[in-house]
Design a protein around this motif. Sequence first.
Motif, short mmCIF file in Angstrom:
data_model
loop_
_atom_site.label_atom_id
_atom_site.label_comp_id
_atom_site.label_asym_id
_atom_site.label_seq_id
_atom_site.Cartn_x
_atom_site.Cartn_y
_atom_site.Cartn_z
N UNK A 71 0.86 -1.11 0.02
CA UNK A 71 -0.03 -0.01 0.16
C UNK A 71 0.88 1.26 -0.07
N UNK A 72 2.11 1.14 0.83
CA UNK A 72 2.99 2.49 0.68
C UNK A 72 3.74 2.71 -0.61
N UNK A 73 3.92 1.63 -1.23
CA UNK A 73 5.03 1.82 -2.50
C UNK A 73 4.69 2.75 -3.55
N UNK A 74 5.62 3.74 -3.73
CA UNK A 74 5.11 4.75 -4.71
C UNK A 74 4.98 4.18 -5.95
N UNK A 75 4.23 4.69 -6.88
CA UNK A 75 3.77 4.33 -8.04
C UNK A 75 3.91 5.62 -9.18
N UNK A 76 4.91 5.29 -10.05
CA UNK A 76 5.20 6.25 -11.16
C UNK A 76 4.23 5.70 -12.43
N UNK A 77 3.51 6.26 -12.86
CA UNK A 77 2.46 5.82 -14.10
C UNK A 77 3.40 6.54 -15.19
N UNK A 78 3.45 5.60 -16.39
CA UNK A 78 4.18 5.67 -17.60
C UNK A 78 3.32 5.30 -18.66
N UNK A 79 2.65 6.33 -19.27
CA UNK A 79 1.43 5.91 -20.44
C UNK A 79 1.44 6.74 -21.47
N UNK A 80 1.12 6.34 -22.64
CA UNK A 80 0.60 7.17 -23.86
C UNK A 80 -0.94 7.27 -23.98
#
Length: 265
Positions: A71-80
């Motif tokens: 739950x605490x893990x940072x997520x970086x979204x990479x999307x087109x």
Amino acid sequence: MLVIEDQELQSRELTEQLRDKGVAVKQAYTGKEALDLLDDQVFDCIILDLKLPDISGFDLLDQIKSQAKHAHIPVIINTAMELDQEKMAHIMRYTDAMVLKSNKSNDRLIDEVSLFINKLKQDGPAKPSTSKGKSVSTMEKVLKDKTILITDDDMRNIFALSSALQVYDLKIVIATNGREALEKLEESDQIDLVLMDIMMPEMDGYEAMKAIRLEKRFAKLPIIALTAKAMKNDRERCIEAGANDYISKPVDMDKLLSMLRVWLS
């Protein structure tokens, strides 16, 4: 770091750049591979492409974040992918950054990762926390639980502002044009402040602010105007239309936070 990306070439390039920075990287090309890796290993950060062959990135994000250990893990979204308001609101619940794919997007991703690594060095490894990982000063407590209406037609701007402000336990309401902002204000009596972009379709910020001020109950509602055009008379036009304050884009977050503290105190 876990890189979840189904395009092998992009995954390989990104992985090499990250490893050059001294980051240990595991790659997953499908949602199942990602979940298997997450079962076996603890990661400090995840880079996630939303378009995967076996599962929607949105569903995968829900599955990852439904487990307490992730739950605490940072997520970086990479999307087109083009993201509408509903999709943006979905990922905003969980993610720390978003990068739209372009020929320069890997550089942006590396910048985001570098910022995260620097934060890790200062704060230590990420841990589950209700404070979203940042210490909040007495001044920031002024912002806690306040509701801000962000009005902007560019979802990337909304995402950037929302991500930065949610750290301070602010509640965010979104509108993508002036008319929608008026509707949101009619629907809720909980909005404490409005961030109003000026250049928008359907109804621009000037029109929207004038319409808001016509309502007696909004006479004292703080409005901060946001504009990309640093024209000489912008401030005067914004104040004349009903704004309490004005800040130009790209937004200086420290300056904006100072404004928010003033108008929400």
